[in-house]
Design a protein around this motif. Structure first.
Motif, PDB file in Angstrom:
ATOM      1  N   UNK A  49       0.890  -1.157   0.000  1.00 60.59           N
ATOM      2  CA  UNK A  49       0.000   0.000   0.000  1.00 60.59           C
ATOM      3  C   UNK A  49       0.931   1.209   0.000  1.00 60.59           C
ATOM      4  N   UNK A  50       0.669   2.159  -0.853  1.00 54.20           N
ATOM      5  CA  UNK A  50       1.545   3.311  -1.020  1.00 54.20           C
ATOM      6  C   UNK A  50       1.188   4.386   0.004  1.00 54.20           C
ATOM      7  N   UNK A  51       1.546   4.112   1.252  1.00 48.84           N
ATOM      8  CA  UNK A  51       1.265   5.051   2.336  1.00 48.84           C
ATOM      9  C   UNK A  51       2.348   4.913   3.400  1.00 48.84           C
ATOM     10  N   UNK A  52       3.045   6.010   3.676  1.00 50.25           N
ATOM     11  CA  UNK A  52       4.054   6.031   4.723  1.00 50.25           C
ATOM     12  C   UNK A  52       3.385   5.705   6.060  1.00 50.25           C
ATOM     13  N   UNK A  53       4.122   5.027   6.937  1.00 47.60           N
ATOM     14  CA  UNK A  53       3.559   4.669   8.247  1.00 47.60           C
ATOM     15  C   UNK A  53       3.594   5.826   9.232  1.00 47.60           C
ATOM     16  N   UNK A  54       4.345   6.863   8.952  1.00 55.40           N
ATOM     17  CA  UNK A  54       4.399   8.029   9.840  1.00 55.40           C
ATOM     18  C   UNK A  54       3.154   8.887   9.659  1.00 55.40           C
ATOM     19  N   UNK A  55       2.960   9.349   8.453  1.00 54.40           N
ATOM     20  CA  UNK A  55       1.763  10.087   8.052  1.00 54.40           C
ATOM     21  C   UNK A  55       1.326   9.425   6.757  1.00 54.40           C
ATOM     22  N   UNK A  56       0.087   8.972   6.643  1.00 55.07           N
ATOM     23  CA  UNK A  56      -0.309   8.165   5.477  1.00 55.07           C
ATOM     24  C   UNK A  56      -0.400   8.954   4.172  1.00 55.07           C
ATOM     25  N   UNK A  57       0.777   9.377   3.700  1.00 51.66           N
ATOM     26  CA  UNK A  57       0.873  10.016   2.392  1.00 51.66           C
ATOM     27  C   UNK A  57       1.647   9.087   1.472  1.00 51.66           C
ATOM     28  N   UNK A  58       1.476   9.252   0.174  1.00 56.40           N
ATOM     29  CA  UNK A  58       2.156   8.392  -0.782  1.00 56.40           C
ATOM     30  C   UNK A  58       3.666   8.614  -0.714  1.00 56.40           C
ATOM     31  N   UNK A  59       4.412   7.528  -0.795  1.00 61.25           N
ATOM     32  CA  UNK A  59       5.866   7.611  -0.708  1.00 61.25           C
ATOM     33  C   UNK A  59       6.465   8.435  -1.837  1.00 61.25           C
ATOM     34  N   UNK A  60       5.906   8.311  -3.029  1.00 56.29           N
ATOM     35  CA  UNK A  60       6.539   8.847  -4.227  1.00 56.29           C
ATOM     36  C   UNK A  60       5.930  10.140  -4.760  1.00 56.29           C
ATOM     37  N   UNK A  61       4.932  10.648  -4.178  1.00 56.95           N
ATOM     38  CA  UNK A  61       4.286  11.865  -4.659  1.00 56.95           C
ATOM     39  C   UNK A  61       4.001  11.807  -6.157  1.00 56.95           C
ATOM     40  N   UNK A  62       3.486  10.683  -6.629  1.00 61.74           N
ATOM     41  CA  UNK A  62       2.891  10.476  -7.945  1.00 61.74           C
ATOM     42  C   UNK A  62       3.802  10.123  -9.113  1.00 61.74           C
ATOM     43  N   UNK A  63       5.086   9.879  -8.925  1.00 56.79           N
ATOM     44  CA  UNK A  63       5.900   9.607 -10.090  1.00 56.79           C
ATOM     45  C   UNK A  63       6.571   8.235 -10.117  1.00 56.79           C
ATOM     46  N   UNK A  94      10.829   8.604  11.561  1.00 56.45           N
ATOM     47  CA  UNK A  94       9.873   8.691  12.668  1.00 56.45           C
ATOM     48  C   UNK A  94       9.004   7.444  12.858  1.00 56.45           C
ATOM     49  N   UNK A  95       8.960   6.551  11.883  1.00 53.91           N
ATOM     50  CA  UNK A  95       8.125   5.347  12.005  1.00 53.91           C
ATOM     51  C   UNK A  95       8.987   4.091  12.129  1.00 53.91           C
ATOM     52  N   UNK A  96      10.233   4.246  12.583  1.00 47.36           N
ATOM     53  CA  UNK A  96      11.178   3.139  12.731  1.00 47.36           C
ATOM     54  C   UNK A  96      10.516   1.959  13.449  1.00 47.36           C
ATOM     55  N   UNK A  97      10.693   0.760  12.881  1.00 49.96           N
ATOM     56  CA  UNK A  97      10.135  -0.449  13.472  1.00 49.96           C
ATOM     57  C   UNK A  97       8.761  -0.819  12.933  1.00 49.96           C
ATOM     58  N   UNK A  98       8.064   0.117  12.302  1.00 47.95           N
ATOM     59  CA  UNK A  98       6.779  -0.190  11.686  1.00 47.95           C
ATOM     60  C   UNK A  98       7.023  -0.666  10.261  1.00 47.95           C
ATOM     61  N   UNK A  99       6.010  -1.240   9.641  1.00 49.01           N
ATOM     62  CA  UNK A  99       6.166  -1.758   8.284  1.00 49.01           C
ATOM     63  C   UNK A  99       5.059  -1.276   7.363  1.00 49.01           C
ATOM     64  N   UNK A 100       5.432  -1.110   6.092  1.00 52.18           N
ATOM     65  CA  UNK A 100       4.429  -0.847   5.068  1.00 52.18           C
ATOM     66  C   UNK A 100       3.496  -2.044   4.982  1.00 52.18           C
ATOM     67  N   UNK A 101       2.267  -1.821   4.556  1.00 56.43           N
ATOM     68  CA  UNK A 101       1.316  -2.919   4.392  1.00 56.43           C
ATOM     69  C   UNK A 101       1.625  -3.653   3.088  1.00 56.43           C
ATOM     70  N   UNK A 102       2.073  -4.903   3.227  1.00 52.42           N
ATOM     71  CA  UNK A 102       2.453  -5.713   2.069  1.00 52.42           C
ATOM     72  C   UNK A 102       1.226  -6.207   1.312  1.00 52.42           C
ATOM     73  N   UNK A 103       1.392  -6.372   0.014  1.00 46.66           N
ATOM     74  CA  UNK A 103       0.344  -6.914  -0.851  1.00 46.66           C
ATOM     75  C   UNK A 103       0.881  -8.170  -1.533  1.00 46.66           C
ATOM     76  N   UNK A 104       0.038  -9.176  -1.718  1.00 45.74           N
ATOM     77  CA  UNK A 104       0.493 -10.448  -2.306  1.00 45.74           C
ATOM     78  C   UNK A 104       0.584 -10.390  -3.831  1.00 45.74           C
ATOM     79  N   UNK A 105       1.779 -10.083  -4.330  1.00 44.25           N
ATOM     80  CA  UNK A 105       2.018 -10.044  -5.771  1.00 44.25           C
ATOM     81  C   UNK A 105       2.771 -11.298  -6.199  1.00 44.25           C
ATOM     82  N   UNK A 106       2.601 -11.671  -7.459  1.00 39.53           N
ATOM     83  CA  UNK A 106       3.378 -12.770  -8.027  1.00 39.53           C
ATOM     84  C   UNK A 106       3.535 -12.537  -9.522  1.00 39.53           C
ATOM     85  N   UNK A 107       4.523 -13.225 -10.101  1.00 43.71           N
ATOM     86  CA  UNK A 107       4.781 -13.141 -11.541  1.00 43.71           C
ATOM     87  C   UNK A 107       4.414 -14.451 -12.204  1.00 43.71           C
TER      88      UNK A 107
END
Length: 119
Positions: A49-63, A94-107
């Motif tokens: 999920x494209x959301x930082x664990x500190x403040x839920x904003x997108x990591x990449x700001x759209x690019x 600021x969110x050290x120790x927390x994790x991004x929400x993983x999604x189950x992808x496969x190829x």
């Protein structure tokens, strides 16, 4: 995404090691769309999920630029939190120790898929 057990994200060739992420949307628990990213790191695909664990904003700001300059960490472009690409764990910021929400992808067959109904 349509009903079924999987959803197509992109061609495998769209994901280069430590390169740009492919952005897509998933349906959140509240039924609303949530931003998500697919990326390749050390030959494997990962999804979050494209959301930082500190403040839920997108990591990449759209690019799609989610890797730091070294290509070894995912970085929040807003305040610099660093995440390990292979498990989403925050190792600096600021969110050290927390994790991004993983999604189950496969190829499979040259495509990257989201497993909508994981086992």
């Amino acid at each position: 995404m349509a009903a079924g057990t999987t959803g197509l994200i992109c061609d495998s060739s769209a994901l280069v090691d430590s390169g740009r992420a492919v952005r897509f949307e998933i349906t959140g628990p509240d039924g609303k769309p949530q931003p998500a990213i697919a990326l390749r790191y050390q030959g494997r695909v990962y999804g979050y999920v494209n959301a930082c664990r500190h403040i839920p904003i997108e990591l990449d700001l759209e690019d799609g630029n989610v890797f730091d300059l070294s290509g070894q960490y995912l970085v929040c472009s807003m305040h610099g939190a660093l995440y390990l690409p292979n498990n989403g764990r925050c190792v600096s910021g600021p969110c050290r120790g927390q994790s991004l929400q993983a999604l189950p992808l496969y190829e499979s067959d040259g495509k990257v898929w989201l497993n909508i109904m994981p086992d």
